[in-house]
Design a protein around this motif. Sequence first.
Motif, PDB file in Angstrom:
ATOM      1  N   GLU A   1       0.822  -1.609   0.391  1.00  0.00           N
ATOM      2  CA  GLU A   1       0.277   0.092  -0.282  1.00  0.00           C
ATOM      3  C   GLU A   1       0.924   1.333  -0.269  1.00  0.00           C
ATOM      4  OE1 GLU A   1      -3.703   2.085   2.574  1.00  0.00           O
ATOM      5  OE2 GLU A   1      -2.415   0.575   3.429  1.00  0.00           O
ATOM      6  N   CYS A   2       1.889   1.218   0.285  1.00  0.00           N
ATOM      7  CA  CYS A   2       2.851   2.221   1.005  1.00  0.00           C
ATOM      8  C   CYS A   2       2.950   2.826  -0.262  1.00  0.00           C
ATOM      9  CB  CYS A   2       3.322   2.366   2.091  1.00  0.00           C
ATOM     10  SG  CYS A   2       4.831   1.110   1.701  1.00  0.00           S
TER      11      CYS A   2
ATOM     12  N   GLN B   1       2.000   2.217  -3.757  1.00  0.00           N
ATOM     13  CA  GLN B   1       2.033   2.328  -4.864  1.00  0.00           C
ATOM     14  C   GLN B   1       0.351   3.429  -4.323  1.00  0.00           C
ATOM     15  OE1 GLN B   1       1.259   0.619  -7.259  1.00  0.00           O
ATOM     16  NE2 GLN B   1      -0.790   2.101  -8.363  1.00  0.00           N
ATOM     17  N   GLU B   2      -0.045   3.570  -3.085  1.00  0.00           N
ATOM     18  CA  GLU B   2      -0.724   4.948  -2.543  1.00  0.00           C
ATOM     19  C   GLU B   2      -0.594   5.301  -1.772  1.00  0.00           C
ATOM     20  OE1 GLU B   2      -4.683   3.152  -1.817  1.00  0.00           O
ATOM     21  OE2 GLU B   2      -4.278   1.294  -2.949  1.00  0.00           O
ATOM     22  N   ARG B   3       0.848   5.383  -1.902  1.00  0.00           N
ATOM     23  CA  ARG B   3       2.080   6.005  -0.842  1.00  0.00           C
ATOM     24  C   ARG B   3       0.971   7.237   0.459  1.00  0.00           C
ATOM     25  NH1 ARG B   3       4.427   6.218  -5.456  1.00  0.00           N
ATOM     26  NH2 ARG B   3       6.187   6.685  -5.744  1.00  0.00           N
ATOM     27  N   ARG B   4      -0.021   5.746   0.977  1.00  0.00           N
ATOM     28  CA  ARG B   4      -0.380   6.130   2.551  1.00  0.00           C
ATOM     29  C   ARG B   4      -0.090   5.200   3.035  1.00  0.00           C
ATOM     30  NH1 ARG B   4      -6.523   6.474   0.248  1.00  0.00           N
ATOM     31  NH2 ARG B   4      -6.701   4.716  -0.429  1.00  0.00           N
TER      32      ARG B   4
ATOM     33  N   THR C   1      -6.007   6.262   7.766  1.00  0.00           N
ATOM     34  CA  THR C   1      -5.512   6.175   6.690  1.00  0.00           C
ATOM     35  C   THR C   1      -4.019   7.338   7.148  1.00  0.00           C
ATOM     36  OG1 THR C   1      -6.512   5.245   5.116  1.00  0.00           O
ATOM     37  CG2 THR C   1      -4.456   6.573   4.266  1.00  0.00           C
TER      38      THR C   1
ATOM     39  N   GLU D   1      -1.391   9.505   5.914  1.00  0.00           N
ATOM     40  CA  GLU D   1       0.163   9.694   4.502  1.00  0.00           C
ATOM     41  C   GLU D   1       1.101   9.766   5.146  1.00  0.00           C
ATOM     42  OE1 GLU D   1      -1.908  10.978   1.522  1.00  0.00           O
ATOM     43  OE2 GLU D   1      -3.993  10.284   2.117  1.00  0.00           O
TER      44      GLU D   1
ATOM     45  N   ARG E   1       5.958  -3.245  -9.131  1.00  0.00           N
ATOM     46  CA  ARG E   1       5.750  -2.024  -7.860  1.00  0.00           C
ATOM     47  C   ARG E   1       6.668  -1.431  -7.854  1.00  0.00           C
ATOM     48  NH1 ARG E   1       0.658  -4.512  -6.821  1.00  0.00           N
ATOM     49  NH2 ARG E   1      -0.963  -3.349  -5.889  1.00  0.00           N
TER      50      ARG E   1
END
Length: 321
Positions: A134-135, A137-140, A147, A149, A178
């Motif tokens: 998750e971190c 791909q979505e920077r969070r 959640t 950021e 990724r």
Amino acid sequence: MEPLDLPPIAPHECEAAAGTARRIVENVRAAVQVQSRTLEHLIVALLAEGHVLMEDYPGVGKTALARALSRSIDCQFARVQCTADLLPADVVGTNIYNQREARFEFRPGPVFANVVLVDEINRASPRTQSGLLECMQERRVTVDVHTHELARPFVVLATQNPAEYEGTYPLPEAQVDRFMVRLSLGYPDLNHEVAMLGDHGAGDRVLALEPVVTAAEVLAAQDTAARVQASQPLREYLVRVLARTRDDERVELGASPRAGLMLLRAAKARAMLYGRGHVEPDDVQALAQPVLSHRLVLAPDALGVGADTVIADAVAAVPAL
């Protein structure tokens, strides 16, 4: 669907971003002996907001290169040394109960730094590896339905040793995908290795590096790279290269649409490094192997054929603009 209209890049913006990249390159070269092409791919990934997987034998400088890049940027740096008992909470953070205030507090993990070195990533368990998905791909990061950021800029530099498999967990395809680029440093030539012995004989030169660019300069360069223009014919050319890998009989799983997005972003960053506000086929061709090679799954009967060969054949077979 028509592409979004991006504001054109002014010449001074392109020159400023290229200057940022040059300062990082010169600083890294002061401490690490590395091929120019490898260093270019590393900087391209940084400016394209991508992550880097460095895969090679022990002792060739993977960790030193990652440390040199991190010390060249005035950002927060964190290093994660992967082991089999490393937990996801050790990487992303966890909630800790504060007895004084009678409430839970979130304690961020090392992924909340700007530059995160994940050393020997294939020694972490699959559960811990998935904590990076998750971190990256979505920077969070999501912990207990909350959640958080991550900082910007944010880049993961992971290393792994492909020669030693005992006690390791191969990265699944979803995790490997990724990473924008996969780099292999290889052994230095005779002259570079002799120079390295002279330079590093007195100590670790990476520790002497000072930051040469700020986080704001990196963010500005990333914004400039994202606004580099890619024409419709150029995008069609890139997709034809991807399609060629999917149609190859030696390939079981060809380059995905995500691979095309990664390749386009990397090509934009490379064009900016060379002072251009538009992507050319040369940019796609130069980055096809480091961006696509780790995303292909070869057929079981493709004996003696590597992914690099398949990609080189695809690039050679598709006519440029």
